[in-house]
Design a protein around this motif. Structure first.
Motif, short mmCIF file in Angstrom:
data_model
loop_
_atom_site.label_atom_id
_atom_site.label_comp_id
_atom_site.label_asym_id
_atom_site.label_seq_id
_atom_site.Cartn_x
_atom_site.Cartn_y
_atom_site.Cartn_z
N VAL A 36 0.71 -1.52 0.11
CA VAL A 36 0.24 -0.07 -0.40
C VAL A 36 1.17 1.48 0.30
CG1 VAL A 36 -1.79 -0.68 0.95
CG2 VAL A 36 -0.47 0.11 2.91
N SER A 37 0.57 2.70 -0.84
CA SER A 37 1.03 3.54 -0.65
C SER A 37 0.13 4.46 0.64
CB SER A 37 0.30 4.49 -2.12
OG SER A 37 0.87 4.19 -2.72
N ALA A 38 0.34 5.59 0.74
CA ALA A 38 0.31 6.52 1.90
C ALA A 38 -1.22 6.87 1.56
CB ALA A 38 1.18 7.81 2.08
N CYS A 39 -2.40 6.85 2.50
CA CYS A 39 -3.30 7.21 2.07
C CYS A 39 -3.44 8.62 1.78
CB CYS A 39 -4.36 7.71 2.92
SG CYS A 39 -4.39 6.18 3.91
N THR A 42 -1.32 11.96 1.48
CA THR A 42 -0.39 12.23 3.06
C THR A 42 1.00 12.65 2.77
OG1 THR A 42 -2.24 10.38 4.27
CG2 THR A 42 0.34 10.60 5.67
N THR A 43 1.42 12.16 1.80
CA THR A 43 2.86 11.97 1.74
C THR A 43 3.42 13.39 1.26
OG1 THR A 43 2.99 9.51 0.61
CG2 THR A 43 5.15 11.76 0.49
N ASP A 44 2.62 14.72 0.43
CA ASP A 44 2.69 15.77 0.30
C ASP A 44 2.28 16.02 1.68
OD1 ASP A 44 3.12 15.59 -1.90
OD2 ASP A 44 0.59 16.13 -2.95
N GLY A 113 3.55 7.74 5.95
CA GLY A 113 2.47 7.96 5.45
C GLY A 113 2.46 6.30 4.79
N GLU A 114 3.39 5.97 4.95
CA GLU A 114 2.53 4.22 4.46
C GLU A 114 3.04 3.61 5.82
OE1 GLU A 114 4.28 6.27 2.38
OE2 GLU A 114 3.53 5.74 0.35
N ARG A 115 3.74 3.81 6.76
CA ARG A 115 3.87 3.08 7.59
C ARG A 115 2.01 3.25 8.92
NH1 ARG A 115 8.74 5.97 11.07
NH2 ARG A 115 9.09 4.34 12.01
N GLY A 176 4.85 0.77 0.94
CA GLY A 176 5.10 0.93 -0.60
C GLY A 176 6.05 2.06 -0.17
N PHE A 177 6.94 2.31 -1.65
CA PHE A 177 8.09 3.78 -1.29
C PHE A 177 8.87 3.93 -0.35
CE2 PHE A 177 7.14 8.05 0.39
CZ PHE A 177 8.09 8.26 -1.10
N LEU A 178 9.10 2.82 0.35
CA LEU A 178 10.06 2.53 2.03
C LEU A 178 11.22 1.58 1.93
CD1 LEU A 178 7.74 3.41 4.74
CD2 LEU A 178 8.45 4.96 3.02
N GLY A 190 11.87 6.98 -3.86
CA GLY A 190 11.23 8.33 -5.51
C GLY A 190 10.26 8.60 -4.99
N ARG A 191 9.34 9.69 -5.45
CA ARG A 191 7.41 9.70 -5.65
C ARG A 191 7.48 8.83 -6.00
NH1 ARG A 191 5.81 14.03 -2.39
NH2 ARG A 191 4.12 12.84 -3.35
N SER A 192 6.35 8.15 -6.34
CA SER A 192 5.24 7.09 -6.80
C SER A 192 6.11 5.77 -6.69
CB SER A 192 4.79 7.62 -8.44
OG SER A 192 4.07 8.37 -7.76
N GLY A 193 6.99 5.60 -5.43
CA GLY A 193 7.83 4.06 -5.37
C GLY A 193 6.87 3.43 -5.31
N SER A 194 5.66 3.66 -5.02
CA SER A 194 4.65 2.33 -4.35
C SER A 194 5.09 1.27 -5.28
CB SER A 194 3.42 2.06 -3.38
OG SER A 194 4.15 2.75 -2.37
N ASP A 195 5.19 1.23 -6.25
CA ASP A 195 4.36 0.65 -8.05
C ASP A 195 5.91 0.21 -7.60
OD1 ASP A 195 2.01 1.39 -8.82
OD2 ASP A 195 3.39 3.00 -10.35
N1 ASP Z 1 3.66 7.88 -1.15
C1 ASP Z 1 4.49 8.18 -1.93
C2 ASP Z 1 4.50 9.15 -2.89
O1 ASP Z 1 2.88 9.42 -2.72
C3 ASP Z 1 4.84 6.38 -3.21
C4 ASP Z 1 3.61 6.76 -4.26
O2 ASP Z 1 2.43 6.84 -3.69
O3 ASP Z 1 3.92 5.52 -4.68
O4 ASP Z 1 5.30 9.54 -3.74
#
Ligand code: ASP
Ligand code: ADP
Ligand code: MG
Length: 440
Positions: A36-39, A42-44, A113-115, A176-178, A190-195
């Protein structure tokens, strides 16, 4: 086993989380591992809170309220979430007192966020009758280098994760992401790293499939938020998907596919709100359509750097010196052109301003530098472009018919993409024109 990754847009409200939980319940028989990514957002918010703390203001009320609201809506109570929020408060207080925010601390702040979302998701799954447990990626072996803000997994991460996840009775819900480096410091991919996390985990456990659940019907002919005519792409090759991700299709993180490609694991991009739709399947070999190309993507926030040096008269020396400076300051490059006396580089979007400024300062010592900001890359991607000179002519025609004069043009050696550098203000016109051409 399969990996099911849910993006921030899919876990931003109780209704959405419940939908995701239903999807996992349906796949129960295939031993799912959830990432999972942050809800949503949340990261922003965490980044904004870190920046405010640096100026002396500690405020994470909005973040705490948002997650408390989610838990209340779900009827769940997770003491660990309260604990994490208190830890976040202490960390922000530390930043406000020291007035120091290193890349390492910024990663630590973002990690909450992800935790938190992994714990909320695990609680929601358990409440739905599927025993689940939150797993911090850094605690199950996602070992990375120490490049904070854009870390890469180390080779041994795969075996470690595979061993850590083997034979678990409960469904793992992985952050994700971590990751974490050898010193145990938390890193982000990196941003969007959960993929990326999803495909690393899939490769580690030898998954049969990776499902990327998001808020659109898979990868589309264009960002649907820019052009409503966008259509779903049922099949996309690994190479095409990588180019799309690299040149801005937010729907996939640029490095997402590499671990999966290496192990031949199929990747599907699916819509959480329309689970019955086929989405997009990423396949090994390109499948040609009858159209000119597959998709039009764009990347905003890039900069153009021109460098001319009276001292370094050979283009090779000039290019080598310029790339060395960019590499040392960790400024990514998306496009490059050279002439005998000048080098022009397009820096990657979202590049840290301080790092870019330091690189420009150093380049100025080599010669005359000109910086143009607020640029964008618009790119057409598809295996159909290979060897198709007529398509190139039509693409150039469509751009110039809009009165757009591209500052740079590039085509990859594989010929599956053609990119233009335009002004940010021209994105919509360029994308819409090229997309219209593609849909013909
Ligand atoms: N939460 C992180 C972001 O906003 C990672 C992700 O969403 O994939 O960049
Ligand atoms: P998630 O929260 O699931 O990770 P993202 O916001 O990262 O979702 O990615 C999904 C978004 O990507 C979509 O809402 C869409 O606006 C954007 N997008 C950009 N280009 C494309 C494209 N070619 N196809 C599909 N979506 C795209
Ligand atoms: Mg994403």
């Amino acid at each position: 086993m399969i990996v099911m990754k849910f993006g921030g847009s899919s876990v931003g409200s109780r209704e959405k989380i419940s939908r995701c939980v239903e999807l996992v319940v349906q796949e129960r028989g295939r031993a799912p591992v959830v990432v999972v990514s942050a809800c949503g957002g949340t990261t922003d918010r965490l980044l904004a809170a870190a920046t405010a703390a640096l100026r002396g203001k500690v405020d994470y009320g909005e973040i705490a309220d948002f997650h408390a609201g989610l838990l209340a809506d779900l009827g769940a109570s997770v003491p660990e979430v309260d604990f994490l929020l208190r830890e976040l408060g202490a960390l922000l207080t530390g930043v406000s007192l020291t007035r120091e925010l290193t890349d390492r601390t910024r990663d630590l702040v973002m990690s909450f966020g992800e935790r938190i979302s992994a714990r909320i998701f695990a609680a929601a799954l358990t409440a739905a009758g599927v025993e689940a447990e939150a797993c911090d990626a850094f605690a199950i072996g996602l070992l990375t280098d120490s490049v904070h803000g854009g870390a890469s997994p180390l080779d041994e991460a795969y075996d470690r994760i595979g061993a850590a996840l083997a034979g678990r009775g409960r469904v793992p819900v992985v952050t994700g992401f971590l990751g974490a480096d050898a010193d145990g410091s938390i890193t982000t991919l990196g941003r969007s790293g959960s993929d990326y996390s999803a495909s690393i985990v899939a490769a580690a456990i030898g998954a049969k499939e990776v499902q990327i659940w998001t808020d659109v019907n898979g990868v589309m002919t264009c960002d649907p938020s820019l052009d409503a005519r966008a259509e779903n792409l049922p099949l996309l090759s690994f190479d095409e998907a990588s180019e799309l991700a690299y040149y801005g299709a937010e729907v996939l993180h640029p490095a997402t596919l590499v671990p999966a490609i290496r192990r031949g694991i199929p990747v599907r991009v699916l819509n959480t709100m329309r689970p019955g739709d086929p989405g997009t399947e990423i396949v090994a070999e390109p499948v040609l359509t009858r159209r000119m190309a597959k998709s039009v993507v764009y990347k905003e926030g890039v900069n153009l750097v021109h460098l001319g040096s009276p001292r370094l008269t050979s283009a090779v020396k000039l290019l080598s010196a310029a790339l060395d400076v960019m590499c040392r300051h960790r400024v990514g490059i998306h496009m490059a052109t050279t002439s005998e006396a000048t080098v022009s580089l397009v820096t990657s979007s979202g590049c840290d301003a301080a790092r870019l400024n330091a690189a420009i300062d150093e380049l100025s010592r080599l010669g005359r530098v000109e910086l143009q900001t607020k640029k964008a890359i618009v790119c057409v991607v598809g295996a159909e472009l290979v060897g198709n000179a007529a398509a190139l002519g039509r693409i150039f025609g469509a751009i110039s018919a809009e009165g757009i004069k591209a500052a740079m043009v590039s085509q990859s050696a594989s010929e599956i993409n053609v990119g233009f550098l335009v002004d940010e203000a021209e994105i919509e016109a360029a994308v819409t024109a090229l997309h219209g051409l593609l849909l013909e």
